[in-house]
Design a protein around this motif. Structure first.
Motif, PDB file in Angstrom:
ATOM      1  N   CYS A   1      37.580  37.567  31.512  1.00 48.75           N
ATOM      2  CA  CYS A   1      35.712  37.553  32.022  1.00 48.75           C
ATOM      3  C   CYS A   1      35.579  37.146  30.068  1.00 48.75           C
ATOM      4  O   CYS A   1      34.480  36.289  29.440  1.00 48.75           O
ATOM      5  CB  CYS A   1      34.771  38.260  32.130  1.00 48.75           C
ATOM      6  N   ALA A   2      35.761  37.773  29.277  1.00 48.64           N
ATOM      7  CA  ALA A   2      36.148  38.294  28.155  1.00 48.64           C
ATOM      8  C   ALA A   2      36.766  36.519  27.279  1.00 48.64           C
ATOM      9  O   ALA A   2      35.588  36.016  26.486  1.00 48.64           O
ATOM     10  CB  ALA A   2      36.536  38.819  26.625  1.00 48.64           C
TER      11      ALA A   2
ATOM     12  N   TYR B   1      34.301  33.682  27.797  1.00 46.96           N
ATOM     13  CA  TYR B   1      33.440  34.040  27.196  1.00 46.96           C
ATOM     14  C   TYR B   1      33.123  33.558  26.399  1.00 46.96           C
ATOM     15  O   TYR B   1      32.280  32.801  24.938  1.00 46.96           O
ATOM     16  CB  TYR B   1      32.613  35.971  27.041  1.00 46.96           C
TER      17      TYR B   1
ATOM     18  N   ILE C   1      35.287  46.012  22.077  1.00 48.01           N
ATOM     19  CA  ILE C   1      34.002  44.763  22.793  1.00 48.01           C
ATOM     20  C   ILE C   1      32.536  45.115  22.558  1.00 48.01           C
ATOM     21  O   ILE C   1      31.833  44.114  21.478  1.00 48.01           O
ATOM     22  CB  ILE C   1      33.939  44.563  24.362  1.00 48.01           C
TER      23      ILE C   1
ATOM     24  N   PHE D   1      29.498  40.174  21.956  1.00 50.71           N
ATOM     25  CA  PHE D   1      29.374  40.009  23.127  1.00 50.71           C
ATOM     26  C   PHE D   1      28.084  40.786  23.742  1.00 50.71           C
ATOM     27  O   PHE D   1      27.928  41.719  24.416  1.00 50.71           O
ATOM     28  CB  PHE D   1      30.287  40.899  24.108  1.00 50.71           C
TER      29      PHE D   1
ATOM     30  N   PHE E   1      27.456  40.928  27.468  1.00 45.73           N
ATOM     31  CA  PHE E   1      28.779  40.911  28.092  1.00 45.73           C
ATOM     32  C   PHE E   1      28.650  41.659  28.766  1.00 45.73           C
ATOM     33  O   PHE E   1      28.641  41.322  30.852  1.00 45.73           O
ATOM     34  CB  PHE E   1      29.828  40.794  26.815  1.00 45.73           C
ATOM     35  N   TRP E   2      28.139  42.757  29.112  1.00 44.83           N
ATOM     36  CA  TRP E   2      28.094  43.654  30.418  1.00 44.83           C
ATOM     37  C   TRP E   2      27.137  43.998  31.621  1.00 44.83           C
ATOM     38  O   TRP E   2      26.992  44.074  31.995  1.00 44.83           O
ATOM     39  CB  TRP E   2      28.057  45.318  29.714  1.00 44.83           C
TER      40      TRP E   2
END
Length: 200
Positions: free
Chosen positions: A111-112, A115, A154, A164, A167-168
């Motif tokens: 996923c990173a 992103y 991250i 990020f 991101f979470w």
């Protein structure tokens, strides 16, 4: 570790035999084991509103119906890990989550990467900045080895305008191998018990 398939589970228990220690209404105590070794043996114990599974692959306590066999019974051995996880009893909410799921570092890295790819598509960076960003991403994110390393990396990542911050919002956990195995064990064990009870 990937999750077990039904076929893998059935192979694990192909020599297991059922021993009924108690069978009195919803009060049951059953053991499923290979008589020649104790590898992957398990016990299922029920009493009003509870089913407890213990053994070589761990232990879980579920609560939902007066007779929990009616909750789990599945002649075609279908499991429902999402719904069943909600019925796990634990000392704390965090303990409950940890009992059936674990942080998925590989999924976080995947996923990173998505992103980062989105960021690079939407932002024009010079070749030098892009190269530096990719190198930093590779060394800090992709080379993280566990949950703590990658969460820290991250959280602190900031290179050429890329971070990020949003991101979470995703869920980066996966079912534990043992949890899925125990789900199969419950439905398979109940089916074996039903076969013996109906033929007895």
């Amino acid at each position: 570790m990937t999750q077990p398939t039904l076929e893998q589970f059935l192979n694990d228990v192909k020599n297991h035999e059922l021993t009924i220690h108690q069978n009195n209404g919803v009060y049951r105590h059953l053991t499923f084991a290979n008589p020649n070794d104790c590898d992957k043996y398990f016990n299922i114990t029920t009493f009003p509103n509870y089913l407890v599974i213990t053994g070589d692959m761990g232990a879980l306590v579920f609560s939902r119906l007066h007779d929990m066999f009616n909750f789990f019974r599945s002649d075609d051995l279908k499991i429902n890990p999402d719904y069943w996880a909600e019925k796990i009893q634990s000392a704390s909410y965090q303990g409950k989550i940890e009992s059936y799921s674990e942080f998925d570092t590989d999924e976080v890295k995947r996923c990173a990467q998505e992103y980062l790819d989105d960021f690079l598509e939407q932002n024009m960076l010079s070749e030098l900045d892009k190269e530096e960003l990719l190198e930093e991403f590779d060394s800090e994110i992709l080379h993280s080895e566990d949950e703590y390393e990658i969460v820290e990396a991250i959280r602190n990542f900031d290179c050429h305008g890329f971070d990020f911050e949003e991101f979470w919002k995703g869920d980066y956990r996966k079912y534990r191998y043992h949890y899925i195995w125990l789900c199969y064990a419950i439905v398979w064990g109940i089916k074996k018990f039903d076969e013996v009870s109906h033929n007895g």
